[in-house]
Design a protein around this motif. Structure first.
Motif: not given
Length: 230
Positions: A128, A132, A211
């Motif tokens: 993640l 990101i 996300v």
């Protein structure tokens, strides 16, 4: 950094903090006394303990360097040079942790010492964070936020407003109790926005979905909201 170096650095930071920030000195001294009887080699052998201590040392160094700036304008400039999530950590959550009682501190430091600490979602959280950042967001991840504040990641996106994120693979029928505990923890630390994400690792593109939810809610979730998906 080896165990002996870690202990030496803690001693040095305690001395430096004693005249600058008594709260930081007190926290560091408490940690120092906690590991006092652990042999340096044993400290190094405990990977989670070592990782926590290195993070704490890094935080203390940053904190003391900011405190050393005499002018408020200089401190503000130092904070503005940080990412939004890093700035939030130091100006808000780390500051609170230093100055307030942490009811979970005694529990999780025992787990770190006993090597009972595990991170079942560690690979997902790392994935993640990477996605990101690739999308232009920023993240902050640390042991204190995770263990004391029920926050796996602090995320920010276009609006540069930090959002505290908790991730779990528990199914919806089992996650309510964890959600309630998470929400109570965020409220206790006066964290005004939070996102609780349950995921099914068997689904295709679940990381992309997480996300998208994290970035959208970072920009749009209202203050005072603690949202659970699904």
């Amino acid at each position: 950094m080896q165990g002996k170096q870690i202990k030496h650095e803690l001693d040095s930071l305690i001395r430096a903090a004693s005249s600058v920030d008594p709260c930081l000195a007190k926290k560091l001294d408490e940690i120092n006394r906690w590991i006092k009887d652990v042999k340096p080699g044993s400290v190094t052998a405990k990977k989670f303990l070592t990782a926590f201590l290195l993070q704490l040392i890094a935080d203390a160094r940053v904190w003391l360097s900011i405190k050393a700036l005499a002018e408020t304008a200089d401190r503000e400039l130092a904070f503005e040079q940080m990412t939004p999530t890093e700035k939030y950590w130091y100006t808000d959550l780390f500051a609170k942790w230093l100055n307030e009682n942490d009811p979970k501190f005694y529990i999780w430091r025992q787990k770190l010492m006993a090597e009972e600490f595990n991170q079942p979602d560690a690979k997902i959280i790392q994935s993640l964070a990477e996605h990101i950042i690739q999308r232009g967001g920023t993240v902050w991840h640390c042991y204190i936020a995770d263990l004391s504040m029920a926050t796996d990641l602090i995320v920010s996106y276009r609006q540069k407003v930090p959002l505290c994120l908790q991730v779990t693979s528990l199914g919806e029928e089992f996650s309510q109790e964890k959600y309630d505990s998470w929400k109570n923890t965020l409220e206790m630390w006066e964290i005004d926005r939070g996102l609780f994400l349950s995921y099914n690792p068997g689904l295709q593109y679940f990381v992309t979905q997480l996300v998208n939810l994290a970035l959208y809610n970072s920009d749009n979730l209202k203050a005072g909201s603690y949202i659970k998906f699904p």
